[in-house]
Design a protein around this motif. Structure first.
Motif, PDB file in Angstrom:
ATOM      1  N   LEU A   1       0.837  -1.194   0.000  1.00 33.34           N
ATOM      2  CA  LEU A   1       0.000   0.000   0.000  1.00 33.34           C
ATOM      3  C   LEU A   1       0.877   1.252   0.000  1.00 33.34           C
ATOM      4  CD1 LEU A   1      -3.000   0.698   0.043  1.00 33.34           C
ATOM      5  CD2 LEU A   1      -2.882   0.760   2.537  1.00 33.34           C
TER       6      LEU A   1
ATOM      7  N   PRO B   1      -2.049  -1.167  -4.590  1.00 30.86           N
ATOM      8  CA  PRO B   1      -3.219  -1.593  -3.821  1.00 30.86           C
ATOM      9  C   PRO B   1      -3.709  -3.001  -4.156  1.00 30.86           C
ATOM     10  CG  PRO B   1      -3.846   0.025  -5.482  1.00 30.86           C
ATOM     11  CD  PRO B   1      -2.357  -0.007  -5.459  1.00 30.86           C
TER      12      PRO B   1
ATOM     13  N   THR C   1     -10.432  -1.825  -3.793  1.00 27.43           N
ATOM     14  CA  THR C   1      -9.249  -1.320  -3.092  1.00 27.43           C
ATOM     15  C   THR C   1      -9.553  -0.053  -2.301  1.00 27.43           C
ATOM     16  OG1 THR C   1      -8.564  -0.141  -5.098  1.00 27.43           O
ATOM     17  CG2 THR C   1      -7.645  -2.359  -4.745  1.00 27.43           C
TER      18      THR C   1
END
Length: 492
Positions: free
Chosen positions: A392, A397, A419
């Protein structure tokens, strides 16, 4: 480590208990009551070193096992509350254990710090590692590989002890933009070599030293353990990498955190527990779960008698014998109804006095630490969640979602379909999966979140707003008094 015969600790008197280290002035290793051996005599050959290293691991286990440290991160963060007293004058009443009253209320005192013994124990352990490093190369009967393994484990333990101290006594890495806020006294010499009164490093330098020790150690490890006993009880190359991944995560060095966790996931040969055996793995007595990377085993006598374990804190034996710490509803209610991790809780109804009225109340004890559990230091699930958080941070993501879903799928929890809000998702997944393993409060600080303890909070201070000097504890006053170069943490 479960079956070692000698209960050996490098024992030093308390000269530097009061300085910055609990290291000593007596220069003795104690084998048995009434029998002492000089450091030079003890560490003159490899068996003496191995014997002393077993004692060092025993001291690590002891330092981590006992509350307040064993409960610190989960209690401060809100995963834990207290069970009613099982007997005595306070029977069925909720009483804050005296040994954690200061830290629980975010008002620990430097003069009587609840974690003073932990601070001392960590520096005592660090001093031992420095002794091993100083004596290793001169061992006449050790091979080069054995000497390197001794140094690798010593460097790793030295880094680990400093890292544990940093989590308790220094603010999170990016508390200041350049990590120039106060870090630790980083000890690289035993007091057998020289007595010094150093100042604290910055957090940036502290982490640099930690990482240097770990990366140096990784290049020294051999594939042959030094000591008898379960291999999961001692640091090896894989568990050392697990420590490194955790350090990189704490530093928010996303690339290195990702790469290190990925290396462990892909190359360690360790697999996640399956859904089918997840509960059974945690319920099995004596043995760790199969995905453990390092578990500090409990002390046993030569006859196999257990002298203590995490069960004294979390266990439930009977209506009159149980630990003081149970899961809060703040944690318990995070699990979906079909999440198999909900089966990791033992529900027991205990009469509880509230406003002079006794009422039956349900409490949830964890199955993670029943029977004779060791201290779970690192396991594979954490590496998936480190990789997710690091992904992240690297603006990946999809990988973060995949790793979170790997843990959620095993738990039979609802999978993420998009996401959105992944930062919250990985935070909550760490809270659920790694509960009672010493992460929550540090996760809160790393993410610059506020503490909000609701269910079962009996403190005058149930919340803490980030940033706050109370996210860390005071350095014990006795250490400050004897080292004029050692500065106290803000507000203490």
């Amino acid at each position: 480590m479960k079956n070692f015969k000698y209960n050996i600790k490098i024992k030093f008197a308390l000269l530097l208990v009061s300085v910055f280290l609990m290291q000593s002035c007596s220069d003795f290793l104690e084998q048995e009551p009434g029998m002492q051996t000089s450091i030079t005599e003890q560490l003159k050959n490899k068996e003496g070193v191995f014997q002393a290293m077993r004692g060092m691991y025993g001291e690590i286990e002891a330092a981590l096992r006992f509350a307040p440290f064993a409960t610190y991160a989960d209690l401060q963060g809100g995963n834990l509350k207290f069970s009613p007293s099982p007997e005595g004058t306070n029977k069925n009443q909720i009483i804050v254990p005296t040994g954690i009253a200061g830290i629980y209320g975010f008002n620990d005192l430097s003069e009587q710090s609840n974690l003073a013994s932990f601070y001392s124990a960590c520096y005592d352990i660090i001093n031992q590692t420095n002794l091993f490093l100083e004596f290793a190369d001169a061992l006449p009967d050790a091979t080069t590989a054995e000497k390197n393994q001794i140094k690798a484990e010593a460097l790793t333990v030295r880094a680990y002890a400093h890292f544990l101290l940093s989590q308790v006594y220094t603010q999170n890495y990016d508390f200041t933009a350049d990590a120039s806020h106060p870090g630790l006294v980083y000890s690289k010499q035993s007091i057998n070599a020289k007595l010094t009164y150093p100042a604290r490093e910055t957090v940036a330098t502290t982490y640099s030293f930690i990482i240097d020790d770990i990366t140096t150690a990784i290049n020294l490890y051999s594939d042959t353990p030094l000591m008898a006993g379960p291999v999961y009880s001692y640091f090896n190359k894989t568990s050392t990498k697990a420590l490194l991944a955790r350090v990189y995560l704490s530093k928010k060095d996303w690339k290195n955190a990702y790469d290190t966790a990925n290396d462990i996931i892909e190359n360690s040969g360790v697999a996640l527990m399956t859904s089918e055996n997840y509960i059974a793995q945690w319920e099995q007595p004596d043995l760790p779960v199969s995905e453990v990377l390092l578990e500090f085993s409990i002390p046993r006598s030569s006859e196999g008698t257990v002298s203590g374990s995490m069960a004294s804190t979390y266990g439930y034996t009977s209506a009159t014998i149980y630990g003081s710490y149970v899961a809060s509803d703040d944690l318990f209610n995070l699990y979906e109804a079909d999440d198999i991790r909900k089966k990791l809780f033992l529900e027991h109804t205990i009469a509880t006095i509230n406003n002079l009225v006794s009422t039956p109340v349900k409490y949830n004890f964890t199955k993670k630490f029943q029977d004779n559990p060791g201290y779970v230091a690192f396991r594979l699930s954490e590496q998936y969640l480190i990789r997710a958080e690091a992904a992240l941070g690297l603006n990946n993501p999809e990988q973060a979602k995949t790793d979170i879903n790997t843990i959620r799928a095993r738990a039979n929890a609802t999978l993420l379909n998009d996401t959105d809000n992944l930062q919250e998702a990985v935070f909550l997944e760490r809270r659920k999966e790694l509960c009672f393993e010493g992460h929550l409060f540090h996760d809160i600080a790393r993410n610059k979140r506020n503490v909000s303890r609701v269910d079962g909070c009996v403190s005058a201070n149930c919340s803490l707003t980030y940033p706050s000097p109370k996210f860390i504890l005071p350095i014990p006053r006795s250490n400050i008094n004897l080292n004029s170069n050692l500065t106290q943490n803000e507000s203490y």
